[in-house]
Scaffold this motif. Structure first.
Motif, PDB file in Angstrom:
ATOM      1  N   GLN A   1     -45.227 -16.757  48.447  1.00 34.86           N
ATOM      2  CA  GLN A   1     -44.121 -17.286  47.675  1.00 34.86           C
ATOM      3  C   GLN A   1     -43.148 -18.015  48.581  1.00 34.86           C
ATOM      4  OE1 GLN A   1     -43.669 -17.325  44.485  1.00 34.86           O
ATOM      5  NE2 GLN A   1     -45.271 -15.909  43.784  1.00 34.86           N
ATOM      6  N   VAL A   2     -42.627 -19.120  48.050  1.00 34.82           N
ATOM      7  CA  VAL A   2     -41.652 -19.931  48.778  1.00 34.82           C
ATOM      8  C   VAL A   2     -40.417 -20.084  47.902  1.00 34.82           C
ATOM      9  CG1 VAL A   2     -41.155 -22.187  49.776  1.00 34.82           C
ATOM     10  CG2 VAL A   2     -43.431 -21.172  50.041  1.00 34.82           C
ATOM     11  N   GLN A   3     -39.274 -19.866  48.490  1.00 34.09           N
ATOM     12  CA  GLN A   3     -38.018 -20.057  47.766  1.00 34.09           C
ATOM     13  C   GLN A   3     -37.177 -21.114  48.467  1.00 34.09           C
ATOM     14  OE1 GLN A   3     -38.729 -16.624  48.846  1.00 34.09           O
ATOM     15  NE2 GLN A   3     -40.035 -16.586  47.016  1.00 34.09           N
ATOM     16  N   LEU A   4     -36.612 -22.009  47.671  1.00 36.03           N
ATOM     17  CA  LEU A   4     -35.692 -23.034  48.162  1.00 36.03           C
ATOM     18  C   LEU A   4     -34.386 -22.862  47.412  1.00 36.03           C
ATOM     19  CD1 LEU A   4     -38.051 -26.164  48.179  1.00 36.03           C
ATOM     20  CD2 LEU A   4     -37.485 -24.692  50.108  1.00 36.03           C
ATOM     21  N   VAL A   5     -33.318 -22.665  48.142  1.00 35.80           N
ATOM     22  CA  VAL A   5     -32.017 -22.447  47.517  1.00 35.80           C
ATOM     23  C   VAL A   5     -31.052 -23.531  47.970  1.00 35.80           C
ATOM     24  CG1 VAL A   5     -30.090 -20.867  47.218  1.00 35.80           C
ATOM     25  CG2 VAL A   5     -32.431 -19.967  47.402  1.00 35.80           C
ATOM     26  N   GLU A   6     -30.617 -24.352  47.018  1.00 39.04           N
ATOM     27  CA  GLU A   6     -29.688 -25.437  47.319  1.00 39.04           C
ATOM     28  C   GLU A   6     -28.255 -24.993  47.089  1.00 39.04           C
ATOM     29  OE1 GLU A   6     -32.997 -28.003  45.052  1.00 39.04           O
ATOM     30  OE2 GLU A   6     -31.940 -26.146  44.578  1.00 39.04           O
ATOM     31  N   SER A   7     -27.352 -25.639  47.798  1.00 39.05           N
ATOM     32  CA  SER A   7     -25.934 -25.394  47.603  1.00 39.05           C
ATOM     33  C   SER A   7     -25.160 -26.630  48.035  1.00 39.05           C
ATOM     34  CB  SER A   7     -25.473 -24.168  48.390  1.00 39.05           C
ATOM     35  OG  SER A   7     -25.680 -24.354  49.773  1.00 39.05           O
ATOM     36  N   GLY A   8     -23.889 -26.693  47.639  1.00 35.91           N
ATOM     37  CA  GLY A   8     -23.028 -27.762  48.109  1.00 35.91           C
ATOM     38  C   GLY A   8     -22.683 -28.834  47.092  1.00 35.91           C
ATOM     39  N   GLY A   9     -23.262 -28.760  45.916  1.00 40.27           N
ATOM     40  CA  GLY A   9     -22.948 -29.754  44.910  1.00 40.27           C
ATOM     41  C   GLY A   9     -21.546 -29.559  44.353  1.00 40.27           C
ATOM     42  N   GLY A  10     -21.106 -30.512  43.529  1.00 33.78           N
ATOM     43  CA  GLY A  10     -19.797 -30.393  42.917  1.00 33.78           C
ATOM     44  C   GLY A  10     -19.281 -31.721  42.416  1.00 33.78           C
ATOM     45  N   LEU A  11     -18.006 -31.743  42.125  1.00 35.26           N
ATOM     46  CA  LEU A  11     -17.334 -32.943  41.639  1.00 35.26           C
ATOM     47  C   LEU A  11     -16.574 -33.601  42.779  1.00 35.26           C
ATOM     48  CD1 LEU A  11     -16.263 -34.785  39.317  1.00 35.26           C
ATOM     49  CD2 LEU A  11     -14.427 -33.092  39.022  1.00 35.26           C
TER      50      LEU A  11
ATOM     51  N   GLN B   1     -14.605 -37.521  44.004  1.00 33.29           N
ATOM     52  CA  GLN B   1     -14.149 -38.850  43.602  1.00 33.29           C
ATOM     53  C   GLN B   1     -14.985 -39.923  44.279  1.00 33.29           C
ATOM     54  OE1 GLN B   1      -9.952 -39.110  44.438  1.00 33.29           O
ATOM     55  NE2 GLN B   1      -9.404 -38.015  42.569  1.00 33.29           N
ATOM     56  N   PRO B   2     -15.066 -41.090  43.685  1.00 29.09           N
ATOM     57  CA  PRO B   2     -15.762 -42.201  44.338  1.00 29.09           C
ATOM     58  C   PRO B   2     -15.185 -42.443  45.732  1.00 29.09           C
ATOM     59  CG  PRO B   2     -15.314 -42.754  42.067  1.00 29.09           C
ATOM     60  CD  PRO B   2     -14.596 -41.462  42.329  1.00 29.09           C
ATOM     61  N   GLY B   3     -16.090 -42.646  46.691  1.00 27.52           N
ATOM     62  CA  GLY B   3     -15.682 -42.822  48.073  1.00 27.52           C
ATOM     63  C   GLY B   3     -15.618 -41.526  48.859  1.00 27.52           C
ATOM     64  N   GLY B   4     -15.750 -40.413  48.168  1.00 22.19           N
ATOM     65  CA  GLY B   4     -15.681 -39.125  48.823  1.00 22.19           C
ATOM     66  C   GLY B   4     -16.996 -38.697  49.444  1.00 22.19           C
ATOM     67  N   SER B   5     -17.010 -37.474  49.967  1.00 22.69           N
ATOM     68  CA  SER B   5     -18.177 -36.944  50.669  1.00 22.69           C
ATOM     69  C   SER B   5     -18.536 -35.552  50.164  1.00 22.69           C
ATOM     70  CB  SER B   5     -17.899 -36.862  52.174  1.00 22.69           C
ATOM     71  OG  SER B   5     -17.652 -38.130  52.725  1.00 22.69           O
ATOM     72  N   LEU B   6     -19.804 -35.242  50.264  1.00 24.07           N
ATOM     73  CA  LEU B   6     -20.319 -33.903  50.000  1.00 24.07           C
ATOM     74  C   LEU B   6     -21.451 -33.627  50.976  1.00 24.07           C
ATOM     75  CD1 LEU B   6     -20.638 -33.550  46.096  1.00 24.07           C
ATOM     76  CD2 LEU B   6     -19.082 -32.288  47.594  1.00 24.07           C
ATOM     77  N   ARG B   7     -21.675 -32.360  51.259  1.00 23.78           N
ATOM     78  CA  ARG B   7     -22.798 -31.961  52.099  1.00 23.78           C
ATOM     79  C   ARG B   7     -23.624 -30.937  51.345  1.00 23.78           C
ATOM     80  NH1 ARG B   7     -23.258 -28.195  57.381  1.00 23.78           N
ATOM     81  NH2 ARG B   7     -24.836 -29.352  58.563  1.00 23.78           N
ATOM     82  N   LEU B   8     -24.872 -31.285  51.104  1.00 21.75           N
ATOM     83  CA  LEU B   8     -25.800 -30.372  50.444  1.00 21.75           C
ATOM     84  C   LEU B   8     -26.614 -29.611  51.488  1.00 21.75           C
ATOM     85  CD1 LEU B   8     -27.216 -32.677  47.602  1.00 21.75           C
ATOM     86  CD2 LEU B   8     -25.130 -31.288  47.621  1.00 21.75           C
ATOM     87  N   SER B   9     -26.951 -28.380  51.159  1.00 21.09           N
ATOM     88  CA  SER B   9     -27.804 -27.561  52.018  1.00 21.09           C
ATOM     89  C   SER B   9     -28.954 -27.008  51.194  1.00 21.09           C
ATOM     90  CB  SER B   9     -27.020 -26.393  52.616  1.00 21.09           C
ATOM     91  OG  SER B   9     -25.950 -26.838  53.405  1.00 21.09           O
ATOM     92  N   CYS B  10     -30.081 -26.804  51.839  1.00 20.26           N
ATOM     93  CA  CYS B  10     -31.243 -26.203  51.188  1.00 20.26           C
ATOM     94  C   CYS B  10     -31.911 -25.275  52.198  1.00 20.26           C
ATOM     95  CB  CYS B  10     -32.217 -27.266  50.719  1.00 20.26           C
ATOM     96  SG  CYS B  10     -33.797 -26.611  50.119  1.00 20.26           S
ATOM     97  N   ALA B  11     -31.915 -24.001  51.885  1.00 23.31           N
ATOM     98  CA  ALA B  11     -32.522 -23.009  52.768  1.00 23.31           C
ATOM     99  C   ALA B  11     -33.866 -22.569  52.205  1.00 23.31           C
ATOM    100  CB  ALA B  11     -31.596 -21.813  52.910  1.00 23.31           C
ATOM    101  N   ALA B  12     -34.888 -22.631  53.042  1.00 24.31           N
ATOM    102  CA  ALA B  12     -36.232 -22.216  52.648  1.00 24.31           C
ATOM    103  C   ALA B  12     -36.516 -20.821  53.172  1.00 24.31           C
ATOM    104  CB  ALA B  12     -37.275 -23.195  53.191  1.00 24.31           C
ATOM    105  N   SER B  13     -37.207 -20.026  52.361  1.00 26.09           N
ATOM    106  CA  SER B  13     -37.582 -18.673  52.783  1.00 26.09           C
ATOM    107  C   SER B  13     -38.911 -18.298  52.146  1.00 26.09           C
ATOM    108  CB  SER B  13     -36.497 -17.671  52.393  1.00 26.09           C
ATOM    109  OG  SER B  13     -36.330 -17.636  50.992  1.00 26.09           O
ATOM    110  N   GLY B  14     -39.493 -17.230  52.648  1.00 26.79           N
ATOM    111  CA  GLY B  14     -40.776 -16.778  52.113  1.00 26.79           C
ATOM    112  C   GLY B  14     -41.915 -17.180  53.031  1.00 26.79           C
TER     113      GLY B  14
END
Length: 115
Positions: free
Chosen positions: A1-11, A13-26
């Motif tokens: 089994q493989v699990q991928l868990v994403e985080s970091g999304g959200g709202l 404004q245009p021009g702004g920044s976000l950082r997404l993460s995805c951790a794999a396990s299993g």
């Protein structure tokens, strides 16, 4: 089994920044390429960026120069730094991992770019 868990999304404004993460396990002994895809309402899922285990990257033309994909092999984690976000970047973002001939998906994280 493989699990991928994403985080970091959200709202953001245009021009702004976000950082997404995805951790794999299993069962990830042969974890190879990791990628980010996105799917906007009513549209097909599209590749945003990918990175091999050795660090070779590939980007969709629409995000080149604004998004940066990276990975930490020791943590089995892939990141997507998104800068200068545009409203058309609003979508569910999915992590994808390739292990031998198989591909696995995370559950997705929502990114909304709006003022």
């Amino acid at each position: 089994q493989v699990q991928l868990v994403e985080s970091g999304g959200g709202l953001v404004q245009p021009g702004g920044s976000l950082r997404l993460s995805c951790a794999a396990s299993g069962s990830i002994f042969n974890l190879n390429a990791m990628s980010w895809y996105r799917q906007a309402p009513g549209k097909q899922r599209e590749l945003v960026a990918s990175i091999t285990r050795l660090g070779t990257t590939n980007y969709a033309d629409s995000v080149k120069g604004r998004f940066t994909i990276s990975r930490d092999n020791a943590k089995n984690t892939v990141y997507l730094q998104m800068d200068s976000l545009k409203p058309e970047g609003t979508a569910a973002y999915f992590c994808n991992a390739k292990i031998t001939v198989y591909a696995y998906w995370g559950q997705g994280t929502q990114v909304t770019v709006s003022s």
